[in-house]
Design a protein around this motif. Structure first.
Motif, mmCIF file in Angstrom:
data_model
loop_
_atom_site.group_PDB
_atom_site.id
_atom_site.type_symbol
_atom_site.label_atom_id
_atom_site.label_comp_id
_atom_site.label_asym_id
_atom_site.label_seq_id
_atom_site.Cartn_x
_atom_site.Cartn_y
_atom_site.Cartn_z
ATOM 1 N N ASP A 291 0.821 -1.207 0.000
ATOM 2 C CA ASP A 291 0.000 0.000 0.000
ATOM 3 C C ASP A 291 0.859 1.264 0.000
ATOM 4 O OD1 ASP A 291 0.828 0.509 2.648
ATOM 5 O OD2 ASP A 291 -0.987 -0.331 3.535
ATOM 6 N N GLY A 292 0.222 2.411 0.120
ATOM 7 C CA GLY A 292 0.925 3.677 0.002
ATOM 8 C C GLY A 292 1.990 3.903 1.049
ATOM 9 N N ARG A 293 1.930 3.176 2.179
ATOM 10 C CA ARG A 293 2.956 3.284 3.214
ATOM 11 C C ARG A 293 3.973 2.156 3.124
ATOM 12 N NH1 ARG A 293 0.096 4.630 8.898
ATOM 13 N NH2 ARG A 293 2.308 4.845 9.462
ATOM 14 N N GLY A 294 3.777 1.262 2.151
ATOM 15 C CA GLY A 294 4.745 0.190 1.934
ATOM 16 C C GLY A 294 4.413 -1.118 2.602
ATOM 17 N N ALA A 295 3.260 -1.191 3.268
ATOM 18 C CA ALA A 295 2.875 -2.422 3.965
ATOM 19 C C ALA A 295 2.129 -3.362 3.021
ATOM 20 C CB ALA A 295 1.995 -2.090 5.166
ATOM 21 N N ILE A 296 2.246 -4.663 3.277
ATOM 22 C CA ILE A 296 1.423 -5.634 2.554
ATOM 23 C C ILE A 296 -0.008 -5.483 3.040
ATOM 24 C CG2 ILE A 296 1.029 -8.074 2.075
ATOM 25 C CD1 ILE A 296 3.972 -8.573 2.621
ATOM 26 N N ALA A 297 -0.940 -5.283 2.122
ATOM 27 C CA ALA A 297 -2.337 -5.092 2.495
ATOM 28 C C ALA A 297 -2.851 -6.318 3.252
ATOM 29 C CB ALA A 297 -3.180 -4.850 1.241
ATOM 30 N N PRO A 298 -3.693 -6.128 4.279
ATOM 31 C CA PRO A 298 -4.187 -7.264 5.057
ATOM 32 C C PRO A 298 -4.829 -8.359 4.212
ATOM 33 C CG PRO A 298 -4.705 -5.220 6.190
ATOM 34 C CD PRO A 298 -4.134 -4.834 4.851
ATOM 35 N N ARG A 299 -5.580 -7.981 3.177
ATOM 36 C CA ARG A 299 -6.239 -8.999 2.348
ATOM 37 C C ARG A 299 -5.198 -9.845 1.618
ATOM 38 N NH1 ARG A 299 -8.667 -4.456 -1.862
ATOM 39 N NH2 ARG A 299 -6.702 -3.998 -2.942
ATOM 40 N N ASP A 300 -4.091 -9.218 1.200
ATOM 41 C CA ASP A 300 -3.030 -9.962 0.522
ATOM 42 C C ASP A 300 -2.255 -10.827 1.510
ATOM 43 O OD1 ASP A 300 -3.889 -8.533 -1.646
ATOM 44 O OD2 ASP A 300 -2.122 -7.240 -1.772
ATOM 45 N N ALA A 301 -1.992 -10.276 2.690
ATOM 46 C CA ALA A 301 -1.271 -11.038 3.714
ATOM 47 C C ALA A 301 -2.044 -12.293 4.098
ATOM 48 C CB ALA A 301 -1.026 -10.165 4.943
ATOM 49 N N ALA A 302 -3.368 -12.174 4.189
ATOM 50 C CA ALA A 302 -4.194 -13.334 4.548
ATOM 51 C C ALA A 302 -4.119 -14.414 3.469
ATOM 52 C CB ALA A 302 -5.645 -12.903 4.766
ATOM 53 N N THR A 303 -4.159 -13.996 2.209
ATOM 54 C CA THR A 303 -4.052 -14.955 1.108
ATOM 55 C C THR A 303 -2.695 -15.644 1.113
ATOM 56 O OG1 THR A 303 -5.627 -13.757 -0.298
ATOM 57 C CG2 THR A 303 -4.054 -15.199 -1.411
ATOM 58 N N LEU A 304 -1.626 -14.872 1.275
ATOM 59 C CA LEU A 304 -0.285 -15.458 1.298
ATOM 60 C C LEU A 304 -0.126 -16.428 2.462
ATOM 61 C CD1 LEU A 304 1.953 -12.365 0.426
ATOM 62 C CD2 LEU A 304 1.182 -14.188 -1.106
ATOM 63 N N ALA A 305 -0.734 -16.115 3.609
ATOM 64 C CA ALA A 305 -0.639 -17.012 4.761
ATOM 65 C C ALA A 305 -1.302 -18.349 4.469
ATOM 66 C CB ALA A 305 -1.266 -16.349 5.984
ATOM 67 N N GLU A 306 -2.445 -18.322 3.797
ATOM 68 C CA GLU A 306 -3.124 -19.577 3.448
ATOM 69 C C GLU A 306 -2.305 -20.382 2.446
ATOM 70 O OE1 GLU A 306 -7.368 -20.079 3.083
ATOM 71 O OE2 GLU A 306 -7.641 -17.908 3.381
ATOM 72 N N ILE A 307 -1.743 -19.698 1.459
ATOM 73 C CA ILE A 307 -0.892 -20.399 0.495
ATOM 74 C C ILE A 307 0.332 -20.970 1.207
ATOM 75 C CG2 ILE A 307 0.557 -20.134 -1.557
ATOM 76 C CD1 ILE A 307 -1.400 -17.956 -2.487
ATOM 77 N N GLY A 308 0.898 -20.191 2.126
ATOM 78 C CA GLY A 308 2.070 -20.650 2.859
ATOM 79 C C GLY A 308 1.800 -21.892 3.677
ATOM 80 N N GLU A 309 0.629 -21.974 4.300
ATOM 81 C CA GLU A 309 0.286 -23.165 5.071
ATOM 82 C C GLU A 309 0.125 -24.368 4.141
ATOM 83 O OE1 GLU A 309 -0.753 -25.931 7.956
ATOM 84 O OE2 GLU A 309 0.440 -24.094 7.984
ATOM 85 N N TRP A 310 -0.477 -24.156 2.959
ATOM 86 C CA TRP A 310 -0.580 -25.251 1.992
ATOM 87 C C TRP A 310 0.815 -25.682 1.528
ATOM 88 C CZ3 TRP A 310 0.865 -26.150 -3.042
ATOM 89 C CH2 TRP A 310 0.323 -27.294 -3.643
ATOM 90 N N MET A 311 1.684 -24.724 1.249
ATOM 91 C CA MET A 311 3.036 -25.053 0.808
ATOM 92 C C MET A 311 3.823 -25.766 1.899
ATOM 93 S SD MET A 311 3.975 -24.309 -2.357
ATOM 94 C CE MET A 311 5.731 -23.884 -2.352
ATOM 95 N N ARG A 312 3.584 -25.445 3.152
ATOM 96 C CA ARG A 312 4.287 -26.120 4.251
ATOM 97 C C ARG A 312 4.084 -27.626 4.172
ATOM 98 N NH1 ARG A 312 3.331 -28.009 9.402
ATOM 99 N NH2 ARG A 312 1.099 -27.531 9.264
ATOM 100 N N LEU A 313 2.913 -28.050 3.784
ATOM 101 C CA LEU A 313 2.595 -29.474 3.727
ATOM 102 C C LEU A 313 2.814 -30.085 2.344
ATOM 103 C CD1 LEU A 313 -0.748 -29.376 5.768
ATOM 104 C CD2 LEU A 313 1.506 -30.103 6.585
ATOM 105 N N HIS A 314 2.809 -29.259 1.314
ATOM 106 C CA HIS A 314 2.774 -29.804 -0.047
ATOM 107 C C HIS A 314 3.889 -29.283 -0.950
ATOM 108 C CE1 HIS A 314 -1.444 -29.910 1.474
ATOM 109 N NE2 HIS A 314 -1.459 -31.089 0.901
ATOM 110 N N ASP A 315 4.906 -28.604 -0.396
ATOM 111 C CA ASP A 315 5.875 -27.943 -1.274
ATOM 112 C C ASP A 315 6.651 -28.897 -2.169
ATOM 113 O OD1 ASP A 315 7.531 -29.053 0.660
ATOM 114 O OD2 ASP A 315 8.588 -27.188 1.130
#
Length: 421
Positions: A291-315
């Motif tokens: 976003d304009g302050r350089g932070a990962i938007a919460p909606r994007d962070a939530a999506t990445l966290a879900e993908i990350g949990e899937w990758m933890r088990l399936h990478d």
């Protein structure tokens, strides 16, 4: 073998960040709204990346299972995120921070490969000629704006900035140029390889960073091709030769932060796109727009966290995997890693999944998320299905028996150990 690490990683993060992030309405806002330099200037004067945390960004990429990250050093608006000595239109001038320096240091600390994006377009530079992509193309007497502009001087500037990036930040693994558009449109010329002196620019990259991968968007062949915002349906082959490729995808259709764009792709769809790319021998570069302050938007962070949990088990179905020489069932796609064949199931069948041609070729089957064994069987192709007995599959078909309840993960994956026969 320069691309060996790239073929192994399979999954990367694209990061679009710049003045347009504060505008918060698409990274092409200057183009779409036909903004002059003066009208665009407030975003420079109020640039405030106080929440841009390169270490946190690198950590997020690693936790999401990504092996490389690509940051926009300069987008089409010409604003530079590094301490360029060739312009004062930089983050250092604006806020006293070399964001490219912070970024490359953070990635190296996490052991992640370093990628840079660099636009060969520059709407801010006084010698970059107006064309059909330029924000000033619809000005009254717009063609007169090109009087006195000199693309030769711009080329010198472009090559000089690439030299800065490739000599002042250590080893760079990947460079994503963007982009060439030689066709004419609406009474304007486009820009092709000759406008960038693409051959000399690529030669400069080879000279300064001989191990670095370079994409295809200078308009001449390079190391890999970059389909954008669509998924190929087969391995990409040119003149009978398989190409190294990477699907560039967004979370919501915008590359830069777009506050009011809520057309988010689901985590399920994104992991399906990822394994679909790998199944065809490709990579996926998934974009976030801080976003304009350089932070990962919460909606994007939530999506990445879900993908990350899937990758933890399936990478292992993604990292180091690639195209498999087997025809997958209708329910999903295969990826292959050594002697392990992975079936990613886009849909969950009732009781059984039938795998053509794998009878006698699999010694063990299990669900990857919890390592639980799955029974397999081979039916007589001449036997007719009768009541509760599945039969009638083609000769050579292996049947994997599944629980009725779908595993509680974004996308179930079956790991099949091949016999080597």
């Amino acid at each position: 073998m320069r691309q060996e690490w790239f073929d192994d990683a399979r999954f990367g993060m694209f990061v679009h960040f710049g003045l347009y992030s504060g505008a918060a309405r698409h990274e092409w806002v200057q183009n779409y709204e036909r903004l002059t330099d003066e009208e665009y200037r407030p975003y420079f004067d109020n640039f405030d990346p106080d929440l841009f945390d390169a270490a946190a960004l690198a950590k997020t990429a690693k936790e999401t299972g990504m092996g490389y990250v690509v940051l926009t050093t300069k987008h089409h608006d010409g604003f530079c995120l590094w301490d360029s000595k060739l312009t004062d239109f930089t983050s250092v001038t604006a806020v006293g921070r070399d964001l490219v320096r912070e970024y490359v240091d953070a990635l190296r600390a996490e052991g992640i490969r370093v990628g840079l994006y660099h636009s060969v377009i520059d709407w801010h530079h006084p010698d970059f000629t107006v064309d059909w992509n330029h924000p000033r193309r619809d000005d009254e007497n717009a063609h007169a704006l090109n009087e006195g502009r000199d693309m030769a001087r711009y080329r010198e500037y472009l090559h000089g900035q690439v030299r800065e990036l490739l000599t002042e930040y250590g080893d760079i693994d990947y460079l994503f140029f963007d982009f060439t558009y030689p066709e004419s449109k609406d009474g304007w010329e486009g820009k092709g390889p000759q406008d960038w002196d693409a051959e000399a620019l690529l030669a400069l990259c080879r000279e300064l960073q001989p191990e670095m991968l370079v994409n295809d968007r200078l308009g001449i062949p390079a190391d890999f091709v970059t389909p954008e915002q669509y998924q190929p349906t087969a391995p990409i082959v040119r003149d009978g030769v398989p190409l190294v490729w990477e699907a560039c995808q967004t979370l919501n259709g915008s590359w830069g932060y777009h506050r009011d764009n809520t057309d988010q792709k689901s985590p399920v769809l994104l992991v399906q796109m990822l394994v679909d790319s790998v199944s065809m021998g490709g990579n996926m570069l998934l974009n976030i727009g801080p976003d304009g302050r350089g932070a990962i938007a919460p909606r994007d962070a939530a999506t990445l966290a879900e993908i990350g949990e899937w990758m933890r088990l399936h990478d292992r179905a993604v990292i180091g995997a690639g195209h498999a020489p087997f025809t997958p069932p209708r329910e999903g796609v295969y990826t292959l890693r050594g002697d392990r064949l992975y079936l990613s199931l886009f849909s969950w069948p009732l009781g059984f999944v039938h795998l053509p041609g794998l009878a006698g070729k699999v010694s063990y089957a299990r669900l990857l998320n919890d390592g639980s064994w799955l029974r397999t069987s081979v039916s007589d192709p001449d036997q007719q299905a009768d009541l509760m007995t599945p039969a009638g599959e083609a000769e050579g078909t292996l049947t994997v028996h599944l629980p009725v309840r779908r595993p509680d993960v974004l996308m179930p994956v079956i790991e099949l150990r091949l016999t080597g026969e």
